[in-house]
Design a protein around this motif. Structure first.
Motif, short mmCIF file in Angstrom:
data_model
loop_
_atom_site.label_atom_id
_atom_site.label_comp_id
_atom_site.label_asym_id
_atom_site.label_seq_id
_atom_site.Cartn_x
_atom_site.Cartn_y
_atom_site.Cartn_z
N TYR A 154 0.86 -1.18 0.00
CA TYR A 154 0.00 0.00 0.00
C TYR A 154 0.90 1.24 0.00
CZ TYR A 154 0.96 -0.45 5.03
OH TYR A 154 1.57 -0.59 6.24
N ASP A 155 0.29 2.40 -0.27
CA ASP A 155 1.08 3.61 -0.44
C ASP A 155 1.25 4.43 0.83
OD1 ASP A 155 1.56 3.31 -3.23
OD2 ASP A 155 -0.48 3.96 -3.65
N PHE A 156 0.19 4.51 1.64
CA PHE A 156 0.24 5.38 2.81
C PHE A 156 -0.41 4.71 4.03
CE2 PHE A 156 0.07 8.13 -0.92
CZ PHE A 156 1.14 8.98 -0.70
N GLY A 157 0.18 4.96 5.17
CA GLY A 157 -0.44 4.59 6.43
C GLY A 157 -0.83 5.87 7.16
N GLY A 175 -12.41 4.02 -16.15
CA GLY A 175 -11.31 3.11 -16.43
C GLY A 175 -11.07 2.16 -15.28
N GLY A 176 -10.30 1.12 -15.54
CA GLY A 176 -9.98 0.14 -14.51
C GLY A 176 -8.62 0.41 -13.89
N VAL A 177 -8.32 -0.30 -12.83
CA VAL A 177 -7.04 -0.17 -12.15
C VAL A 177 -6.44 -1.56 -11.93
CG1 VAL A 177 -7.61 1.99 -10.99
CG2 VAL A 177 -8.10 -0.19 -9.85
N LEU A 178 -5.17 -1.58 -11.68
CA LEU A 178 -4.44 -2.84 -11.52
C LEU A 178 -3.79 -2.92 -10.15
CD1 LEU A 178 -3.38 -5.40 -13.07
CD2 LEU A 178 -1.34 -4.06 -13.58
N PHE A 179 -4.04 -4.01 -9.45
CA PHE A 179 -3.37 -4.30 -8.18
C PHE A 179 -2.26 -5.31 -8.44
CE2 PHE A 179 -6.98 -2.37 -6.26
CZ PHE A 179 -6.70 -2.15 -4.91
N THR A 180 -1.11 -5.11 -7.82
CA THR A 180 -0.11 -6.16 -7.84
C THR A 180 -0.57 -7.29 -6.93
OG1 THR A 180 1.15 -5.31 -5.95
CG2 THR A 180 1.70 -4.42 -8.14
N ASP A 181 0.04 -8.45 -7.07
CA ASP A 181 -0.33 -9.57 -6.22
C ASP A 181 -0.06 -9.23 -4.75
OD1 ASP A 181 -1.19 -12.38 -5.94
OD2 ASP A 181 0.85 -12.70 -5.26
N PHE A 217 -13.24 -7.46 -0.61
CA PHE A 217 -14.61 -7.90 -0.42
C PHE A 217 -15.55 -7.27 -1.45
CE2 PHE A 217 -18.82 -7.09 1.46
CZ PHE A 217 -19.23 -8.39 1.72
N ARG A 218 -15.28 -6.02 -1.82
CA ARG A 218 -16.22 -5.27 -2.64
C ARG A 218 -16.11 -5.56 -4.13
NH1 ARG A 218 -16.64 0.84 -0.37
NH2 ARG A 218 -18.31 0.82 -1.92
N PHE A 219 -14.94 -5.99 -4.60
CA PHE A 219 -14.73 -6.16 -6.03
C PHE A 219 -14.38 -7.60 -6.38
CE2 PHE A 219 -13.39 -1.76 -5.00
CZ PHE A 219 -14.37 -1.08 -5.72
N SER A 220 -14.57 -7.93 -7.64
CA SER A 220 -14.23 -9.26 -8.16
C SER A 220 -13.28 -9.09 -9.34
CB SER A 220 -15.51 -10.01 -8.59
OG SER A 220 -16.40 -10.16 -7.52
N PRO A 221 -12.00 -8.96 -9.07
CA PRO A 221 -11.04 -8.69 -10.15
C PRO A 221 -10.75 -9.92 -11.00
CG PRO A 221 -9.87 -9.02 -8.11
CD PRO A 221 -11.34 -9.06 -7.76
N ASN A 222 -10.26 -9.65 -12.19
CA ASN A 222 -9.77 -10.72 -13.07
C ASN A 222 -8.28 -10.89 -12.86
OD1 ASN A 222 -12.29 -11.13 -14.41
ND2 ASN A 222 -11.93 -9.25 -15.56
N LYS A 223 -7.86 -12.11 -12.64
CA LYS A 223 -6.44 -12.38 -12.47
C LYS A 223 -5.72 -12.22 -13.81
CE LYS A 223 -5.05 -16.62 -12.12
NZ LYS A 223 -4.80 -17.98 -11.60
#
Length: 246
Positions: A154-157, A175-181, A217-223
């Motif tokens: 994560y970026d900030f605490g 647009g969509g966003v990308l999470f790293t693993d 919990f809120r989203f269902s991303p595509n791997k």
């Protein structure tokens, strides 16, 4: 490989490694580099310079085209080559500029359907900068802790708090966003303490901030499984057998 891809790879190398790249390619200066690379790839010197300027905002050497969001082709080059050392990327560029050598590099990350956020791109930096100002305005009693270079997921605490924020930016309103693993794993573990901050229109004068708690919990991303260009350096047995030991 198309000439434009070769141009973008060479331009990315010049932008990232700057004067070191010019020296190591054997050019007298940037003008000499633009002239020779352009002649080799059948582009004008100005085209080489402009493509280098496209990548400049990712680094600290020049401002470049900081007001323009990186396009899909440019992001593919960043995705595939940014992890390489100067020596490895230089070797690729030299091969690409040698008309008798390396005519094909398979880019596993090419042909994507849409551009994705990259924290090292212009969009990501603008989003993070705006978020810090936004947070200070709306939460003056709280102190952000910058975690962007610590690989935390994560970026900030926040000081004296378990809440964390991962900031993603969009150049437009959609647009969509990308999470790293790693980011997704931490979001899974922290649940309601993990907040996705989406900064829309982040290159405009009036960005929009949206926050989402517990994105796992809120989203269902595509791997998305990605492969990257890797360079290895092999020493042959013949070379080993004909070199004196220390």
């Amino acid at each position: 490989m198309e000439a434009r891809q070769k141009l973008l790879i060479a331009a990315f190398y010049l932008a990232k490694f700057n004067e070191e790249a010019v020296r190591n390619l054997g050019y007298a200066g940037f003008r000499d580099a633009f002239n020779n690379i352009g002649a080799t790839l059948n582009y004008s010197p100005n085209s080489v310079k402009n493509r280098r300027d496209d990548f400049d905002p990712l680094f600290d050497h020049r401002a470049g085209w900081h007001q323009v969001e990186l396009g899909r082709s440019n992001l593919e080059i960043v995705d595939n080559f940014d992890h390489l050392s100067e020596e490895a990327l230089r070797a690729i560029v030299l091969d690409l500029l040698d008309k008798e050598s390396l005519d094909e590099i398979i880019l596993p990350n090419s042909n994507r359907q849409s551009s994705v956020y990259t924290t090292r791109g212009v969009t990501g930096r603008k989003a993070e900068e705006f978020f810090m100002k936004w947070f200070a305005t709306f939460h003056p009693d709280k102190t952000l802790i910058d975690k962007r270079d610590l690989g935390c997921g994560y970026d900030f605490g926040i000081e004296n708090s378990s809440h964390v924020y991962e900031v993603k930016g969009l150049s437009e309103n959609d647009g969509g966003v990308l999470f790293t693993d790693k980011e997704w794993k931490v979001a899974t573990e922290l649940q309601n303490d993990y907040h996705l901050v989406l900064v829309k229109n982040c290159l405009s004068e009036n960005p929009i901030v949206e926050t989402y708690s517990n994105p796992h919990f809120r989203f269902s991303p595509n791997k998305q499984v990605r492969m990257v260009v890797n360079v290895s350096w092999g020493i042959s047995s013949n070379d080993l057998n004909h070199t004196d030991t220390d």
